[in-house]
Design an enzyme around this catalytic site. Structure first.
Site, PDB file in Angstrom:
ATOM      1  CE  LYS A 155      37.822  40.792  50.298  1.00  0.00           C
ATOM      2  NZ  LYS A 155      38.756  41.473  51.179  1.00  0.00           N
ATOM      3  CB  SER A 215      42.024  43.330  43.982  1.00  0.00           C
ATOM      4  OG  SER A 215      41.695  44.306  43.044  1.00  0.00           O
ATOM      5  CB  ILE A 216      37.680  40.020  44.093  1.00  0.00           C
ATOM      6  CG1 ILE A 216      38.405  39.754  45.399  1.00  0.00           C
ATOM      7  CG2 ILE A 216      37.726  38.837  43.176  1.00  0.00           C
ATOM      8  CD1 ILE A 216      37.935  38.494  46.073  1.00  0.00           C
ATOM      9  CD  GLU A 256      37.787  30.391  47.804  1.00  0.00           C
ATOM     10  OE1 GLU A 256      38.496  31.375  48.096  1.00  0.00           O
ATOM     11  OE2 GLU A 256      37.937  29.718  46.787  1.00  0.00           O
TER      12      GLU A 256
HETATM   13  S1  IVH Z   1      40.590  35.678  45.262  1.00  0.00           S
HETATM   14  C1  IVH Z   1      41.531  36.925  41.079  1.00  0.00           C
HETATM   15  N1  IVH Z   1      39.818  34.658  47.541  1.00  0.00           N
HETATM   16  O1  IVH Z   1      40.897  39.905  49.181  1.00  0.00           O
HETATM   17  C2  IVH Z   1      41.007  36.754  42.466  1.00  0.00           C
HETATM   18  N2  IVH Z   1      40.891  36.779  47.588  1.00  0.00           N
HETATM   19  O2  IVH Z   1      40.799  41.870  46.337  1.00  0.00           O
HETATM   20  C3  IVH Z   1      42.049  36.991  43.457  1.00  0.00           C
HETATM   21  N3  IVH Z   1      41.183  37.699  49.844  1.00  0.00           N
HETATM   22  O3  IVH Z   1      43.727  41.266  48.821  1.00  0.00           O
HETATM   23  C4  IVH Z   1      41.597  37.037  44.860  1.00  0.00           C
HETATM   24  N4  IVH Z   1      40.265  36.025  50.925  1.00  0.00           N
HETATM   25  O4  IVH Z   1      44.146  38.816  49.344  1.00  0.00           O
HETATM   26  C5  IVH Z   1      40.408  35.703  46.942  1.00  0.00           C
HETATM   27  N5  IVH Z   1      39.111  33.587  49.484  1.00  0.00           N
HETATM   28  C6  IVH Z   1      39.700  34.640  48.880  1.00  0.00           C
HETATM   29  C7  IVH Z   1      40.207  35.734  49.598  1.00  0.00           C
HETATM   30  C8  IVH Z   1      40.783  36.800  48.919  1.00  0.00           C
HETATM   31  C9  IVH Z   1      40.848  37.187  51.045  1.00  0.00           C
HETATM   32  C10 IVH Z   1      41.831  39.010  49.671  1.00  0.00           C
HETATM   33  C11 IVH Z   1      42.947  39.027  48.677  1.00  0.00           C
HETATM   34  C12 IVH Z   1      42.905  40.410  48.102  1.00  0.00           C
HETATM   35  C13 IVH Z   1      41.494  40.814  48.318  1.00  0.00           C
HETATM   36  C14 IVH Z   1      40.733  40.740  47.025  1.00  0.00           C
END
Ligand code: IVH
Length: 681
Positions: free
Chosen positions: A126, A87-88, A124
């Site tokens: 979210k 997750s981020i 991007e």
């Molecule tokens: S990147 C290693 N990009 O937000 C990075 N996540 O904790 C992996 N999410 O549940 C995630 N939009 O599903 C990324 N443009 C985006 C995103 C995104 C939504 C969600 C993801 C995760 C949470 C990040």
């Protein structure tokens, strides 16, 4: 068992149909630019279905007929992610400082000194849905899994296959293995459509699009999942074999789009913290207009080599951060439930809330729609509720937090008499709306009727705002619209917050408003079922008010778009002596319009054509342009689609113009529009 020998041409034919359907699906769902009508797609689809039913040997895993699986599952099988799904880190500071802190930290960890070039970031949205990992082998979608705990998720392949915008087979030269990470979500229109259908059937509704998506993905029966249409956006990679991704994250997403995967166009490459902040601001302004929910933006270091150098901190990459927006749902308490009386007497229960900051504004009221909705959600006074405000829709009570219900919580009872005028309330059998029968005797309805009469698209009386209408009705100076024209500046100047100057301005505005169009006048009267478009149709069809007032129901029903309900409402309105009197008085006060030349609807020159107006025009306002187009029978719509005939682009036209070009819709400039109006009238 004997081998079924399929004639070569039949197998080739099935393959050709699959290929065509996959191509047209891609044009429709990904490029948003279909080449064939929907009916033709359906025909091809049914042909393939029939062929596969007769020859099951012809079935292929990437056949578009195979999106919905056969029997329900017992349970989801666990899937071990070959690369963990991380997750981020979330930056909860919604101010620009959140972006600056991230940039400072990235540069420090990369040991970049202060005079190094600004860092490049992929920005991007979210997406507010559910993280999913897709696995393509040899170009075919073989597995889809939820995130689970990041190490092990659940196999939801059957349900993910129902997402129409996801390719079952990648385009172009496919890698041996390609794992794509992204978000499954429910679009706002799909969410609204689903809830409208459920409500009409008396079935439970979805609380929000995110829950809708999560529920659909976790359905054991994929036929049920298919009823909740989902969409998907790719935002990253998992395991890959037999393919070298480009050097940057931005180019990687471009490559995924080229494989036919859905990637959001709302992304950019930004330079330094200031670039991040600019993106955050642009998206925050667009948020309400997007067709899906987001809860923030995501910044990622663009260069993959730098991403690798930065690495991870426990479960989160150091190269990415989510920068949040204010939440669209919050908890608060219901302090009271009151009923509001609308222009047509409809009673709407409204929850008075303890003020709460949600979706970027402070909300104190939320609609509860009607008594049935209150009963279904079981909202009581004193309850703790979830309030949602997304898009520019009216704030809504989503659900009650039952375990916080106080013992003294009071159920709501619909009043039996109008809370404003004391008249009876009626609720016809089978209808969800209760109404006050007081008509213009009811002050609430009188106020609404006056507001409507003065509104911009009706008689456009500048300066006659809500507060003033309140006072005029409460002082008993104005009983109906005609009384407005009897007001004089000296009397008005005595009102609260009204100086001599504004009183004079209002009188001047009233004077100006007397010169109008028949369509505006009809709309202003507030006849039930007669909105702006119907008013225009009626004006163009009958030409004069007298002709319309004399029309019998049968004659009214001859007009396209006027059904029995509308015809009855119009006839009833004009037969009512009180209404005839109002009209006569208005005309006596000098309200007038130019007689329009009578034009039966079907023969109007722009009948059946759809226009979209965008940008600023120099010689007329967009409203005026729309009015003139409608008077010629055209439809004026707010969004560009394949059904649009013309986009009229003024100065600073934006995304609608882009969309028109993308869809090959004819574009007119202001001069072109004027020429068209001239030649069509
Ligand atoms: S990147 C290693 N990009 O937000 C990075 N996540 O904790 C992996 N999410 O549940 C995630 N939009 O599903 C990324 N443009 C985006 C995103 C995104 C939504 C969600 C993801 C995760 C949470 C990040």
């Amino acid at each position: 068992m004997q081998d079924h020998k399929i004639p070569d041409d039949l197998a080739a034919y099935a393959a050709r149909l699959r290929e065509q359907l996959n191509w047209h699906g891609y044009r429709y769902y990904i490029l948003d630019s279909p080449e064939i009508p929907d009916a033709e797609y359906d025909r091809l689809f049914q042909e393939l279905q029939a062929l596969e039913a007769a020859h099951p040997e012809l079935m292929a895993p990437d056949s578009p007929t195979q999106r919905v699986g056969g029997k329900p599952l017992e349970a989801f099988a666990p899937v071990r992610h070959r690369l963990p799904m991380l997750s981020i880190r979330t930056e909860t500071d919604t101010s620009p400082e959140g972006a600056r802190a991230f940039d400072v930290q990235v540069r420090r960890e990369l040991d970049l000194n202060a005079d190094a070039a600004p860092m490049e970031y992929a920005c991007e949205l979210k997406f507010d849905g559910l993280a999913i990992s897709l696995r393509y082998e040899g170009g075919l979608l073989v597995q889809a899994a939820t995130r689970g705990d990041g190490e092990t998720g659940e196999d939801v392949t059957q349900n993910v296959r129902t997402i129409k915008s996801l390719p079952l087979c990648l385009r172009g030269e496919a890698p041996t293995v390609l794992e794509v990470r992204g978000e499954a979500y429910m679009s706002r229109p799909d969410f609204e459509r689903y809830n409208t259908r459920q409500r009409a059937a008396g079935l439970p509704t979805l609380v929000n699009p995110r829950n809708g998506a999560a529920g659909a993905i976790r359905q054991l029966d994929s036929r049920q999942a298919a009823k909740r249409p989902l969409s998907f956006f790719a935002y990253g990679l998992g395991e890959i074999q037999g393919w070298e991704p480009p050097d940057t994250h931005g180019a990687t997403l471009d490559a995924l789009a080229a494989f036919g995967l859905p990637v959001s166009v709302e992304r950019t490459i930004a330079l330094g913290a200031e670039g991040l902040i600019a993106f955050h601001d642009v998206v925050a302004k667009k948020r309400d207009a997007l067709p899906f929910d987001i809860d923030g933006v995501v910044y990622k270091v663009n260069r993959l080599a730098w991403q690798r150098q930065l690495g991870f901190r426990t479960r989160e990459p150091r190269w990415a951060v989510a920068h949040k927006f204010p939440a669209q749902e919050q908890l608060t308490t219901v302090e009271a439930i009151e009923t509001q009386v609308g222009r047509t007497g409809a009673l709407t229960p409204v929850a008075r809330l303890k003020p709460v900051f949600v979706g970027g504004v402070t909300v104190t009221n939320a609609t509860l729609h009607n008594a049935d909705e209150i009963a279904r959600k079981d909202v009581r006074i004193g309850d703790t509720v979830i309030v949602r405000r997304a898009g520019d829709v009216i704030p809504e009570v989503v659900s009650v937090v039952l375990d916080r219900r106080p013992a003294a919580a009071q159920p709501f009872v619909m009043p039996e008499t109008c809370p404003v005028c004391g008249s009876h309330i009626v609720r016809p059998a089978g209808e969800s709306v209760a109404r006050c029968i007081g008509g213009l005797y009811c002050r609430a309805q009188r106020k609404e009727a006056l507001r409507h009469f003065a509104s911009r698209r009706a008689l456009d009386i500048e300066g006659l705002g809500d507060k003033l209408v309140e006072q005029l009705v409460d002082q008993d100076w104005v009983h109906g619209p005609a009384d407005l024209y009897a007001l004089d500046a000296a009397k008005l100047a005595n009102l609260e917050r009204m100086g001599e100057k504004s009183a004079a301005n209002l009188v001047a505005a009233l004077k100006r408003s007397r010169s109008t169009t028949l369509a505006r006048f009809l709309y202003a009267l507030g006849i039930r079922e007669v909105g702006e478009a119907t008013a225009m149709t009626l004006a163009a069809h009958f030409g004069t008010l007298e002709a319309l007032m004399a029309a019998e129901e049968d004659a009214l029903r001859q007009i396209p778009d006027v059904g029995p309900v509308v015809a009855t409402a119009i006839r009833a309105f004009f037969q009512e002596p009180h209404n005839q009197q109002v009209i006569a008085r208005l005309r006596a006060f000098g309200v007038h319009w130019l007689e329009v030349e009578r034009q039966p609807t079907a023969t109007r020159s722009l009948a059946g054509q759809t226009f979209v107006l965008t940008g600023t025009l120099d010689t007329l306002t967009r409203d005026q342009a729309a009015e003139r187009l409608r008077a010629l029978g055209a439809k004026v719509s707010g969004s560009v689609s394949k059904k649009t005939d013309y986009v009229v682009a003024g100065r600073d036209a934006g995304s609608k113009l882009d969309k028109a070009r993308e869809l090959n819709v004819r574009v007119l400039g202001e001069a072109g529009l004027l020429a068209l109006l001239e030649s069509s009238s």
